[in-house]
Design a protein around this motif. Structure first.
Motif: not given
Length: 270
Positions: A55-56, A201-203, A206-210, A221-225
């Protein structure tokens, strides 16, 4: 001959049971983990960071919203912010017990000591700080150093962390590693390849695997919470298998005692 056949069959059954336990370790791990997803199988091959339903980057700087809760302090005056009006809620998420927090109302304003209502919805922490500092300096205080905290912006850590729970994002651009550090790191049972961040959105999240094993993951930059991120890490397969084998052993041990007794009776009654 019958005894030898009996023991051979018994040994075969035990070996089959052990193999079945080993094969089912992955399924057992999935059953133990919260918020499973069909894409979780990527953790076995992931090299750095893998994103599902990207989701950017979103807002790097959090913007204040209705129903947020803020704390305002003048760093030059410890008493400032320790008293307030009827809208204040003492100690809700604030790090300092002497700090009063203030809710952002539906009209986008917050009711602050001495200056009354100020519109802050849509501002970043930095923008809100500058605005309030300007107002206080003009109307009330001499060269104030205003600090604004949004005390309800948080992430949730679940799974194999030393300390699970909710952690406040006390400043902008807080990254994953900083929060893991606050939580005391991951446990020795954790699988560093299985960390995932559930965001948005919990429905349709976005899932980020690390993969924490690879230092190149830190560059993402996806690791910026972001506010309300859920961060989950699984135990290793060997840990789950060990637990499963222990459970299996608790069942088999009494069974072996019975079988040994049966063999003795069979031997002496021939």
């Amino acid at each position: 001959m019958q005894k030898a056949t009996f023991l051979k069959n018994l040994l075969s059954l035990i070996i089959i049971a052990l193999l079945f336990s080993a094969c089912s370790a992955s399924n057992a791990r999935r059953k133990k983990t919260l918020f499973n997803s069909p894409t979780d199988n990527v953790t076995d091959t992931i090299k750095h960071v893998y994103v599902v339903n990207d989701q950017g980057l979103g807002d790097i700087y959090y913007r204040i919203k209705v129903n947020d809760v803020i704390a305002v302090r003048n760093l030059q005056d410890q008493e400032f912010g320790a008293v307030g009006g009827n809208t204040a809620n003492r100690g809700v998420g604030a790090n300092d017990a002497n700090v009063i927090t203030y809710p952002v109302d539906n009209d986008g304003t917050v009711n602050l000591p001495a200056i009354g209502r100020v519109s802050i919805v849509g501002l970043t922490r930095k923008e809100a700080t500058a605005k309030l500092q300007q107002i206080y300096e003009k109307d009330q205080l001499k060269k104030p150093i205003i600090e604004v905290s949004i005390v309800n912006v948080k992430v949730t850590l679940l799974g194999e962390f030393s300390n699970q729970g909710n952690y406040l994002l006390e400043r902008d651009n807080t990254n994953l590693i900083e929060i893991i550090g606050q939580a005391g790191g991951i446990t020795k049972e954790a699988d560093p390849k299985t960390l995932k961040i559930i965001r948005g959105d919990k429905a349709r999240p976005e899932t980020i695997y690390v993969n924490l094993n690879d230092i190149n993951s830190l560059a993402s930059k996806k690791l910026i919470l972001q506010n309300n991120d859920i961060i989950v890490i699984q135990p290793t397969k060997s840990v789950v298998l060990g637990q499963k084998l222990q459970s299996f052993n608790n069942i088999v041990q009494p069974l072996l005692v019975v079988i040994n007794l049966a063999v003795l009776i069979f031997t002496f009654t021939r």
